[in-house]
Design a protein around this motif. Structure first.
Motif, mmCIF file in Angstrom:
data_model
loop_
_atom_site.group_PDB
_atom_site.id
_atom_site.type_symbol
_atom_site.label_atom_id
_atom_site.label_comp_id
_atom_site.label_asym_id
_atom_site.label_seq_id
_atom_site.Cartn_x
_atom_site.Cartn_y
_atom_site.Cartn_z
ATOM 1 N N GLY A 188 0.784 -1.239 0.000
ATOM 2 C CA GLY A 188 0.000 0.000 0.000
ATOM 3 C C GLY A 188 0.805 1.272 0.000
ATOM 4 O O GLY A 188 1.761 1.406 -0.767
ATOM 5 N N TRP A 189 0.429 2.224 0.836
ATOM 6 C CA TRP A 189 1.029 3.562 0.901
ATOM 7 C C TRP A 189 0.907 4.309 -0.416
ATOM 8 O O TRP A 189 1.680 5.234 -0.670
ATOM 9 N N ARG A 204 11.942 2.102 -6.083
ATOM 10 C CA ARG A 204 12.590 3.037 -5.152
ATOM 11 C C ARG A 204 11.473 3.677 -4.323
ATOM 12 O O ARG A 204 10.538 4.249 -4.880
ATOM 13 N N VAL A 205 11.580 3.515 -2.995
ATOM 14 C CA VAL A 205 10.462 3.874 -2.111
ATOM 15 C C VAL A 205 10.969 4.567 -0.849
ATOM 16 O O VAL A 205 12.184 4.630 -0.608
ATOM 17 N N ASN A 206 10.045 5.033 -0.030
ATOM 18 C CA ASN A 206 10.402 5.652 1.240
ATOM 19 C C ASN A 206 10.624 4.573 2.303
ATOM 20 O O ASN A 206 9.839 3.614 2.402
ATOM 21 N N ALA A 207 11.660 4.782 3.122
ATOM 22 C CA ALA A 207 12.052 3.769 4.114
ATOM 23 C C ALA A 207 10.912 3.406 5.057
ATOM 24 O O ALA A 207 10.729 2.235 5.412
ATOM 25 N N GLU A 208 10.102 4.405 5.450
ATOM 26 C CA GLU A 208 9.059 4.114 6.446
ATOM 27 C C GLU A 208 7.905 3.286 5.891
ATOM 28 O O GLU A 208 7.057 2.814 6.645
ATOM 29 N N TRP A 209 7.878 3.069 4.579
ATOM 30 C CA TRP A 209 6.842 2.215 4.000
ATOM 31 C C TRP A 209 7.200 0.732 4.131
ATOM 32 O O TRP A 209 6.374 -0.139 3.887
ATOM 33 N N LEU A 210 8.458 0.450 4.436
ATOM 34 C CA LEU A 210 8.939 -0.939 4.408
ATOM 35 C C LEU A 210 8.848 -1.599 5.778
ATOM 36 O O LEU A 210 9.167 -0.988 6.798
ATOM 37 N N VAL A 211 8.419 -2.846 5.773
ATOM 38 C CA VAL A 211 8.318 -3.644 7.001
ATOM 39 C C VAL A 211 9.283 -4.818 6.828
ATOM 40 O O VAL A 211 9.342 -5.412 5.743
#
Ligand code: NDP
Length: 327
Positions: free
Chosen positions: A88-89, A104-111
């Protein structure tokens, strides 16, 4: 260069193609992930076919889920080589998503991927499974226990529905699965459904209140189905509503809410806070029988995705599609 499904919209129309994309075109973000698997969800089907207004920016790489390995990072929250999951996000909608070999994504989106699951199993679960878990957690938070009575799952052969059936059955609930595919009875029983009902009984305009039957419900369908589910809830029953496979409308009355104290709880997975996501993934590791994942899912290649998007929207796909982005 990496392979990606690319959705474009211009004078030539709305189209999705499998394309080679230059790394230089990757969007802004502090973590670059080498994607291993993605999934094909209902929302991805809408994005790829253009049948729903999912994509907010063009060109867009669809794919609301991904699992992979951190290749580059400028954020200390993740290390190169970590295996991470994203659900999501807004990826695949407003930011390039997982149906590609790189993201390429934002770090806080990753679990972090829970140790209980392989990358492929994480995508067998995907947004659909994680949403099913959020629905079950909400029923629990609102006090529905197996002792209260039966729980109904609508759209039971779909991705969310299949995982909801498996989770609820494992947690000891008597699960009634509503489906338009009676030929899939054996599949739903193998997941733990105690009874299968024909979805036709919920599909058209019904009475404001019907016989009290359901202590809880997970609804993935919306429209008349959700209205009829609410009408058949037991006193103080809880419905977790997460989907709109039949429609976005909600042609209901307030009778179930004001006369039976029914709660209609909305579930959103896309912007669900990070702590709750981590809890949902931990609960999945505990409460989902990994053997069911093989039953629920099957693997397809990135080159199959565009064709399968239409079949998914037509309700012809059972369970979950895991996409191997290297095939
Ligand atoms: P799937 O396409 O895998 O499953 C949807 C299921 O709904 C189908 O398998 C079918 O089940 C049933 N269905 C389809 N059309 C109709 C219809 N016209 N009337 C009644 N039932 C129908 O989708 P997902 O499981 O991935 O998603 C289910 C829904 O949840 C979607 O609307 C999706 O957008 C939404 N969703 C919402 C999320 C959130 O954060 N709120 C997250 C993930 C999904 P059967 O054949 O058994 O009848």
């Amino acid at each position: 260069m990496f392979k990606a499904v690319l959705i474009e919209k211009d004078d030539a129309g709305y189209r999705a193609t499998l394309t080679d994309v230059d790394d230089a075109r990757l969007p802004e973000g502090d973590v670059t992930v080498r994607v291993a698997y993605s999934t094909l969800n209902y929302k991805d089907g809408l994005a790829i076919t253009g049948k729903g207004p999912v994509v907010r920016k063009f060109p867009m790489v669809p794919g609301i889920d991904l699992v992979g390995t951190v290749e580059e990072t400028s954020n200390a929250a993740h290390k190169v080589g970590d295996t991470v999951v994203l659900n999501g996000w807004g990826v695949g909608e407003g930011h390039w998503g997982g149906l590609a070999q790189k993201a390429r994504v934002n770090a806080e989106w990753l679990v972090p991927l829970p140790a209980a699951f392989s990358p492929k199993q994480a995508m067998a679960i995907g947004t659909a499974g994680y949403t099913a878990m959020l629905c079950v957690m909400r029923l629990e938070q609102l006090g529905v226990t197996p002792a209260h009575g039966e729980v109904l799952v609508t759209g039971a052969n779909g991705g969310v529905g299949s995982v909801a059936v498996a989770l609820l059955a494992r947690l000891g609930y008597r699960v009634v699965a509503s489906t338009g595919r009676p030929n899939e009875v054996e599949y739903l029983k193998a997941l733990g459904a105690a009874e299968i009902v024909d979805r036709a009984q919920f599909s058209t305009s019904g009475k404001p209140l019907t016989k009290e039957r359901w202590a809880g419900a997970v609804d993935t369908v919306g429209s008349h189905t959700l209205a009829n589910v609410c009408a058949g809830m037991k006193y103080r029953g809880v419905v977790a509503a997460c989907g709109l496979a039949q429609g976005m409308d909600f042609p209901a009355t307030v009778a179930p809410f004001i006369l039976r104290g029914v709660t209609l709880a909305g579930i959103d997975s896309v912007y669900c806070p990070r702590e709750e996501r981590i809890e949902a993934w931990q609960r999945l590791a505990r409460d989902l029988d990994p053997q069911h994942l093989d039953l629920i899912s099957h693997e397809v290649g990135l080159s199959d995705v565009i064709r399968l998007a239409g079949e998914l929207l037509a309700g012809q796909v059972r369970g979950r599609l895991i996409v191997n982005v290297d095939h």
